[in-house]
Design a protein around this motif. Structure first.
Motif, mmCIF file in Angstrom:
data_model
loop_
_atom_site.group_PDB
_atom_site.id
_atom_site.type_symbol
_atom_site.label_atom_id
_atom_site.label_comp_id
_atom_site.label_asym_id
_atom_site.label_seq_id
_atom_site.Cartn_x
_atom_site.Cartn_y
_atom_site.Cartn_z
ATOM 1 N N ARG A 1 0.959 -1.570 -0.107
ATOM 2 C CA ARG A 1 0.112 -0.205 -0.088
ATOM 3 C C ARG A 1 0.655 1.480 -0.027
ATOM 4 N NH1 ARG A 1 -5.672 -1.616 1.557
ATOM 5 N NH2 ARG A 1 -5.966 1.153 1.981
ATOM 6 N N SER B 1 1.853 4.862 0.251
ATOM 7 C CA SER B 1 0.697 6.670 0.000
ATOM 8 C C SER B 1 1.473 7.720 -0.540
ATOM 9 C CB SER B 1 0.974 6.823 1.721
ATOM 10 O OG SER B 1 -0.153 8.364 1.332
ATOM 11 N N ASP C 1 -0.429 13.093 2.593
ATOM 12 C CA ASP C 1 -1.057 13.067 3.198
ATOM 13 C C ASP C 1 -1.796 13.895 3.092
ATOM 14 O OD1 ASP C 1 0.643 15.638 3.657
ATOM 15 O OD2 ASP C 1 0.945 15.269 5.849
ATOM 16 N N THR D 1 -2.365 4.843 -2.210
ATOM 17 C CA THR D 1 -3.280 5.753 -1.731
ATOM 18 C C THR D 1 -2.887 7.260 -1.020
ATOM 19 O OG1 THR D 1 -2.679 4.618 0.889
ATOM 20 C CG2 THR D 1 -3.953 3.120 -0.102
ATOM 21 N N GLY D 2 -3.823 7.481 -0.333
ATOM 22 C CA GLY D 2 -3.316 9.294 0.522
ATOM 23 C C GLY D 2 -3.370 9.013 2.481
ATOM 24 N N PRO E 1 -5.823 10.254 -2.942
ATOM 25 C CA PRO E 1 -3.986 10.255 -4.164
ATOM 26 C C PRO E 1 -4.317 10.935 -5.306
ATOM 27 C CG PRO E 1 -5.241 8.586 -4.278
ATOM 28 C CD PRO E 1 -5.219 9.175 -2.444
ATOM 29 N N ARG F 1 3.510 -1.381 3.976
ATOM 30 C CA ARG F 1 2.582 0.000 3.644
ATOM 31 C C ARG F 1 3.656 1.122 3.658
ATOM 32 N NH1 ARG F 1 -2.456 0.978 4.991
ATOM 33 N NH2 ARG F 1 -3.961 -0.830 6.132
ATOM 34 N N THR G 1 4.598 4.692 3.636
ATOM 35 C CA THR G 1 3.715 6.518 4.380
ATOM 36 C C THR G 1 4.504 7.667 2.999
ATOM 37 O OG1 THR G 1 5.495 7.385 5.980
ATOM 38 C CG2 THR G 1 3.826 6.029 6.180
ATOM 39 N N ALA G 2 3.941 8.886 2.628
ATOM 40 C CA ALA G 2 3.850 9.302 1.680
ATOM 41 C C ALA G 2 5.302 10.153 1.729
ATOM 42 C CB ALA G 2 3.035 10.741 2.110
ATOM 43 N N THR H 1 -4.254 9.994 7.824
ATOM 44 C CA THR H 1 -4.306 10.214 6.421
ATOM 45 C C THR H 1 -2.629 10.307 6.333
ATOM 46 O OG1 THR H 1 -4.509 12.318 5.179
ATOM 47 C CG2 THR H 1 -4.260 12.694 7.461
ATOM 48 N N GLY I 1 -1.682 6.430 5.939
ATOM 49 C CA GLY I 1 -2.324 5.972 4.369
ATOM 50 C C GLY I 1 -3.734 5.051 4.771
#
Length: 331
Positions: free
Chosen positions: A17, A19, A22, A69-70, A73, A262, A264-265, A327, A330
């Motif tokens: 997943r 991201s 965020d 995802t975001g 996104p 995951r 993350t951004a 958020t 993600g």
């Protein structure tokens, strides 16, 4: 890179997943805090080239499915081109997208051209006024038009994710499930998770209670999952074009079959949604580490992937997973 992503409990990890931001154009009450939250500075967000490099490394380790995802996104500039490049990876057999659907209608053709075919759309209510109360934005009909557009274009499956919240939308369980009798949606009810502290215990609604109410609507048959070891248990009304899913991370966790990572951004690798243990990948990416060195970090993190989460083993105030809003992790 001869090694594959198999953790210490013999679970093969093949799902990432990812991201890409965020930021979000909604402010859902169960996701973002009303105050005290600051979005990441632009320079802290991974560039698309960095994200693609991480996917390339992960794919050589056995990752074959990526969900973007975001945050949200679709608010990130250049997202369609990025998705097209992601879909072009020969080792990635499935690229999907999670979105709140607000921008979906205008981007349907672009998403299709990029190669995306599977979508998850967050929609917690069928009542426009309640939608605005939950999200802070009057956008229900934008989301509904987006859902109609992706069905017409041929996206499948189109999953509607519903966070079930007692006292908020629990009066709509049956109405949301009824959608599956008329549309080929997969309506998935998700248990509220403790990422926000306010009245969590009072708002939590278990999947068992939801299932009991669904059974009262008539015959409900077990249905096949399209993802094998995905988190949802699926059901279907006889002859209905859609399906109903129950995702129960709190009452019936699916940790024994968890196959996901995951990122993350800002480039932190997480092996468990509910853990606060992050592995920094942005630093190594930007300081000149080789692909092999970054792969070693991913492999080491997977070896330390916990056997199960412990989010419901302690009083809410002591649960680590409430320390960051969804958020920022993600969705």
């Amino acid at each position: 890179m001869p090694q594959e992503l198999v953790d210490g409990y013999a679970r093969r990890v093949d799902y990432l997943r990812l991201s890409v931001t965020d930021r979000c154009n909604l402010r859902c009450t169960y996701c973002l805090p009303s105050e005290g939250f600051h979005f990441l500075p632009h320079e802290d967000i991974l560039r698309y080239e960095e994200l693609l490099r991480l996917v390339a490394i992960a794919s050589r380790l056995g990752i074959s499915k990526v969900r973007v995802t975001g945050g949200e996104p679709l608010v990130r500039k250049g997202i369609l081109e990025f998705l097209g490049r992601l879909c072009a990876f020969s080792q990635i057999r499935d690229v999907s997208l999670t979105t709140n659907g607000v921008l979906l209608e205008s981007l349907v053709e672009g998403l299709w051209a990029a190669g995306v075919r599977r979508l998850n759309v967050s929609l917690d209510t069928l009542q426009p006024a309640k939608y605005e109360a939950i999200t802070g934005v009057d956008a229900f009909w934008k989301v509904w038009r987006g859902l109609s557009a992706v069905l017409d274009r041929g996206f499948t499956p189109v999953k509607i994710n519903v966070v079930a919240i007692r006292g908020v939308n629990d009066d709509e369980i049956e109405a949301l499930a009824e959608l599956t009798r008329s549309y080929p949606f997969h309506v998935r009810f998700i248990e509220l998770m403790p990422f926000r502290l306010e009245a969590y215990e009072e708002r939590y609604l278990s999947a068992d209670v939801i299932l009991q109410r669904l059974r009262a609507m008539g015959a409900l048959l077990p249905a096949r999952s399209e993802n094998g070891n995905g988190p949802a248990r699926y059901y279907q009304f006889p002859n209905a074009p859609g399906k109903i899913g129950l995702i129960s991370p709190m009452s019936h966790h699916f940790c024994p079959s968890c196959n996901r990572l995951r990122i993350t951004a800002e480039g932190s690798l997480r092996t468990c949604l509910f853990s606060d243990r992050d592995v920094d990948l942005r630093g190594p990416l930007r300081c000149g580490c080789s692909d092999e060195e970054i792969a070693a970090l991913i492999l080491e993190a997977v070896q330390k992937k916990p056997q199960r989460h412990h989010a419901n083993d302690a009083p809410v105030a002591h649960r680590k997973c409430h320390s960051r809003p969804m958020t920022a992790i993600g969705g």
